[in-house]
Scaffold this motif. Structure first.
Motif, mmCIF file in Angstrom:
data_model
loop_
_atom_site.group_PDB
_atom_site.id
_atom_site.type_symbol
_atom_site.label_atom_id
_atom_site.label_comp_id
_atom_site.label_asym_id
_atom_site.label_seq_id
_atom_site.Cartn_x
_atom_site.Cartn_y
_atom_site.Cartn_z
ATOM 1 N N ALA A 3 6.406 -4.471 51.854
ATOM 2 C CA ALA A 3 5.817 -5.526 52.576
ATOM 3 C C ALA A 3 6.560 -6.065 53.800
ATOM 4 O O ALA A 3 7.770 -6.447 53.746
ATOM 5 N N GLY A 59 4.253 -16.972 51.746
ATOM 6 C CA GLY A 59 3.770 -15.565 51.867
ATOM 7 C C GLY A 59 3.886 -15.181 50.533
ATOM 8 O O GLY A 59 3.246 -14.158 50.038
ATOM 9 N N LEU A 106 2.172 -11.521 56.691
ATOM 10 C CA LEU A 106 2.401 -12.077 55.631
ATOM 11 C C LEU A 106 2.530 -13.736 55.601
ATOM 12 O O LEU A 106 2.787 -13.971 56.780
ATOM 13 N N LEU A 109 1.942 -12.115 47.580
ATOM 14 C CA LEU A 109 2.638 -11.178 47.250
ATOM 15 C C LEU A 109 2.635 -10.887 45.502
ATOM 16 O O LEU A 109 2.594 -10.129 44.941
#
Length: 216
Positions: free
Chosen positions: A66, A146, A117, A150
């Motif tokens: 990420a 963010g 993100l 995730l």
């Protein structure tokens, strides 16, 4: 000197005041990013593989990088036996370089997608065995919020493995988000490192901490 240029580029990305400004700064830096961060002794894309290997058995996946940038982590993880690695970044120029990474004659990343993100991510719930992220939760970059997305795309029993810069940990509300996700029984803390330098050569005052959570 690469050292001076790298510091100037860091100043540029840290001072970006919008997602568009950040993307522009990385587009301008993409071509020389690898050599210039290497001149500072940038450790994180390689060091994060130690935490991944500690908590995710080789061969298990898929994994999400990420904020993959130019894809420095992908080949290292492939060498350690991880085959299915997706990359996410906000910069087309960085993703293009990540897409050129090879490991054993094959692409280091099985897929690469552009997203920011802090916004919605283009994967279904419980898709990844783990996500890892370095240098993203830092000055002027991804918000602590963010982490919710995730965690959403990470399987129960999977892992969240990421670094946070010292200068944003409190001001960015990271502990509040950690606590919120824990109260909601979305994850539990497994490990956290001491604060350590993210550049072995330059910027000795830049400190980060690595966190590992198990997603529930």
């Amino acid at each position: 000197m690469n050292f001076d240029k790298a510091n100037a580029a860091l100043d540029s990305v840290y001072s970006a005041d919008s997602p568009e400004g950040l993307a522009k700064a990385y587009a301008e830096w993409a071509a020389t990013y690898d050599s210039e961060t290497a001149s500072l002794g940038y450790l994180l894309p390689f060091l994060i593989t130690a935490w991944v290997a500690r908590h995710v058995p080789a061969g298990e996946g898929p994994l999400l990088d990420a904020g993959c940038g130019t894809g420095l982590s992908g080949p290292s993880l492939k060498a350690l036996g991880y085959d299915h690695i997706a990359g996410l970044d906000l910069s087309d120029d960085m993703l293009k370089i990540a897409g050129s990474r090879q490991a054993g004659g094959k692409p280091a990343y099985s897929e690469l997608k552009k997203a920011m993100l802090g916004g919605p991510l283009p994967w279904p719930e419980r898709h990844f065995r783990a996500f890892f992220s370095t240098g993203v939760f830092t000055i002027g970059h991804a918000p602590a919020s963010g982490l919710h997305e995730l965690v959403r795309v990470t399987k129960a029993g999977g892992h969240a493995i990421f670094t946070v810069r010292d200068q944003v940990f409190e001001s960015g509300g990271f502990q509040a988000v950690f606590d919120e996700l824990e109260r909601a029984r979305k994850w539990r803390l497994v490990e956290q490192s001491p604060w350590f330098r993210c550049y072995a050569i330059g910027d000795p005052e830049a400190l980060v901490k690595t966190f590992v959570f198990e997603v529930m």
